[in-house]
Design an enzyme around this catalytic site. Sequence first.
Site, PDB file in Angstrom:
ATOM      1  N   LYS A   9      35.588  56.055  44.912  1.00 52.30           N
ATOM      2  CA  LYS A   9      36.136  57.067  43.901  1.00 52.30           C
ATOM      3  C   LYS A   9      35.362  58.063  43.972  1.00 52.30           C
ATOM      4  O   LYS A   9      34.415  58.426  44.714  1.00 52.30           O
ATOM      5  CB  LYS A   9      36.831  56.594  42.667  1.00 52.30           C
ATOM      6  N   TYR A  49      47.984  50.968  43.740  1.00 44.98           N
ATOM      7  CA  TYR A  49      48.125  51.450  42.525  1.00 44.98           C
ATOM      8  C   TYR A  49      49.461  50.516  41.953  1.00 44.98           C
ATOM      9  O   TYR A  49      49.529  51.000  40.661  1.00 44.98           O
ATOM     10  CB  TYR A  49      47.731  52.345  41.842  1.00 44.98           C
ATOM     11  N   PHE A  57      48.608  55.418  31.917  1.00 47.72           N
ATOM     12  CA  PHE A  57      47.468  56.240  32.507  1.00 47.72           C
ATOM     13  C   PHE A  57      47.203  56.189  34.313  1.00 47.72           C
ATOM     14  O   PHE A  57      47.232  56.172  34.986  1.00 47.72           O
ATOM     15  CB  PHE A  57      46.058  55.688  32.866  1.00 47.72           C
ATOM     16  N   ARG A  85      32.613  42.342  41.212  1.00 48.04           N
ATOM     17  CA  ARG A  85      32.906  42.668  39.707  1.00 48.04           C
ATOM     18  C   ARG A  85      31.645  42.541  39.105  1.00 48.04           C
ATOM     19  O   ARG A  85      31.888  43.244  38.033  1.00 48.04           O
ATOM     20  CB  ARG A  85      34.017  42.042  39.821  1.00 48.04           C
ATOM     21  N   THR A  91      35.159  47.817  33.346  1.00 45.46           N
ATOM     22  CA  THR A  91      35.821  49.035  33.542  1.00 45.46           C
ATOM     23  C   THR A  91      35.606  50.427  33.108  1.00 45.46           C
ATOM     24  O   THR A  91      35.553  51.735  33.570  1.00 45.46           O
ATOM     25  CB  THR A  91      37.384  48.822  32.815  1.00 45.46           C
ATOM     26  N   ARG A 102      28.803  50.548  37.413  1.00 42.57           N
ATOM     27  CA  ARG A 102      29.674  51.783  36.424  1.00 42.57           C
ATOM     28  C   ARG A 102      28.127  52.011  35.402  1.00 42.57           C
ATOM     29  O   ARG A 102      28.583  53.359  34.744  1.00 42.57           O
ATOM     30  CB  ARG A 102      31.166  50.766  35.936  1.00 42.57           C
ATOM     31  N   ASN A 112      35.464  56.229  37.171  1.00 37.98           N
ATOM     32  CA  ASN A 112      34.814  54.632  36.917  1.00 37.98           C
ATOM     33  C   ASN A 112      33.859  54.185  38.099  1.00 37.98           C
ATOM     34  O   ASN A 112      33.544  53.032  38.846  1.00 37.98           O
ATOM     35  CB  ASN A 112      34.971  53.878  35.678  1.00 37.98           C
ATOM     36  N   HIS A 115      36.150  50.526  42.187  1.00 38.93           N
ATOM     37  CA  HIS A 115      36.751  49.884  42.978  1.00 38.93           C
ATOM     38  C   HIS A 115      36.539  48.715  42.746  1.00 38.93           C
ATOM     39  O   HIS A 115      36.090  48.354  44.253  1.00 38.93           O
ATOM     40  CB  HIS A 115      38.793  50.284  42.975  1.00 38.93           C
ATOM     41  N   GLU A 126      44.866  44.136  49.365  1.00 36.30           N
ATOM     42  CA  GLU A 126      44.204  45.433  49.801  1.00 36.30           C
ATOM     43  C   GLU A 126      43.419  46.091  50.349  1.00 36.30           C
ATOM     44  O   GLU A 126      43.660  47.338  50.731  1.00 36.30           O
ATOM     45  CB  GLU A 126      43.610  45.815  48.072  1.00 36.30           C
TER      46      GLU A 126
HETATM   47  P1  GTP Z   1      39.339  48.189  39.720  1.00 38.98           P
HETATM   48  O1  GTP Z   1      38.577  47.687  39.650  1.00 38.98           O
HETATM   49  O2  GTP Z   1      39.675  49.111  39.053  1.00 38.98           O
HETATM   50  O3  GTP Z   1      41.079  47.441  39.407  1.00 38.98           O
HETATM   51  O4  GTP Z   1      39.138  48.405  37.337  1.00 38.98           O
HETATM   52  P2  GTP Z   1      39.967  46.939  36.529  1.00 38.98           P
HETATM   53  O5  GTP Z   1      40.571  46.010  37.025  1.00 38.98           O
HETATM   54  O6  GTP Z   1      39.060  46.474  35.628  1.00 38.98           O
HETATM   55  O7  GTP Z   1      40.542  48.003  35.849  1.00 38.98           O
HETATM   56  P3  GTP Z   1      42.345  48.026  35.851  1.00 38.98           P
HETATM   57  O8  GTP Z   1      42.954  46.776  37.100  1.00 38.98           O
HETATM   58  O9  GTP Z   1      43.034  47.300  34.647  1.00 38.98           O
HETATM   59  O10 GTP Z   1      42.494  49.499  36.060  1.00 38.98           O
HETATM   60  C1  GTP Z   1      42.741  50.158  37.283  1.00 38.98           C
HETATM   61  C2  GTP Z   1      41.751  51.128  36.994  1.00 38.98           C
HETATM   62  O11 GTP Z   1      42.879  51.968  36.712  1.00 38.98           O
HETATM   63  C3  GTP Z   1      40.548  51.808  36.676  1.00 38.98           C
HETATM   64  O12 GTP Z   1      39.525  51.231  37.770  1.00 38.98           O
HETATM   65  C4  GTP Z   1      41.228  52.674  35.987  1.00 38.98           C
HETATM   66  O13 GTP Z   1      39.933  53.540  37.380  1.00 38.98           O
HETATM   67  C5  GTP Z   1      42.063  52.974  35.993  1.00 38.98           C
HETATM   68  N1  GTP Z   1      42.481  53.200  33.751  1.00 38.98           N
HETATM   69  C6  GTP Z   1      42.169  51.994  33.417  1.00 38.98           C
HETATM   70  N2  GTP Z   1      42.450  51.862  32.516  1.00 38.98           N
HETATM   71  C7  GTP Z   1      42.864  53.748  32.224  1.00 38.98           C
HETATM   72  C8  GTP Z   1      42.716  54.269  31.539  1.00 38.98           C
HETATM   73  O14 GTP Z   1      43.227  54.048  29.852  1.00 38.98           O
HETATM   74  N3  GTP Z   1      42.646  55.852  31.101  1.00 38.98           N
HETATM   75  C9  GTP Z   1      42.621  56.366  32.768  1.00 38.98           C
HETATM   76  N4  GTP Z   1      42.896  57.106  32.557  1.00 38.98           N
HETATM   77  N5  GTP Z   1      42.223  55.595  33.728  1.00 38.98           N
HETATM   78  C10 GTP Z   1      42.316  53.645  33.628  1.00 38.98           C
HETATM   79 MG    MG Z   2      42.395  45.784  38.860  1.00 39.35          MG
END
Ligand code: GTP
Ligand code: MG
Length: 138
Positions: A9, A49, A57, A85, A91, A102, A112, A115, A126
């Site tokens: 990212k 997304y 968010f 992962r 996350t 991370r 973070n 992805h 994707e």
């Molecule tokens: P990914 O591999 O990035 O998809 O991570 P994940 O599956 O553990 O997280 P999720 O799919 O729930 O969220 C996708 C992305 O949204 C995260 O990687 C973060 O960059 C962002 N995100 C998630 N929660 C928050 C939040 O509370 N605030 C903000 N600003 N960004 C968030």
């Molecule tokens: Mg995710």
Amino acid sequence: IERTFSMIKPDATKRNLTGKIVDRLESAGLRVVASKRVYMSKAQAEAFYAVHRERPFYGELTAFMSSGPTVVQVLEGEDAIAKNREVMGATNPAEAAPGTIRADFAQSIGENAVHGSDAPETAKEEIAFWFSGVEIVG
Ligand code: GTP
Ligand code: MG
């Protein structure tokens, strides 16, 4: 053998961490079979997304993802989705296990570093979003 989709990212490309992150992935047994640097538009971030469009968010996330260059990749290996992962960590970097990408490189739950796809169906979607078949060289 499985494929997954990975992104380095904008927070991580900005801090010049691309090589260090790819090293973590390769050391875990994942092979980079496609890779390119993209500067996605807000519209591309919103489309990528779209699954999160109702989340609070969403605006912040898509603004951040279109704020600088990202490295999009296809990774291949045994259990690539789960392995990626695991190497990424949770996350929220504050909750990520020591030694994960991370834990070591992410700044916040939003910025973070990486992805990774969460399931075979999303990995397929994707990968197809960013790559055509001829760009993937296994
Ligand atoms: P990914 O591999 O990035 O998809 O991570 P994940 O599956 O553990 O997280 P999720 O799919 O729930 O969220 C996708 C992305 O949204 C995260 O990687 C973060 O960059 C962002 N995100 C998630 N929660 C928050 C939040 O509370 N605030 C903000 N600003 N960004 C968030
Ligand atoms: Mg995710």
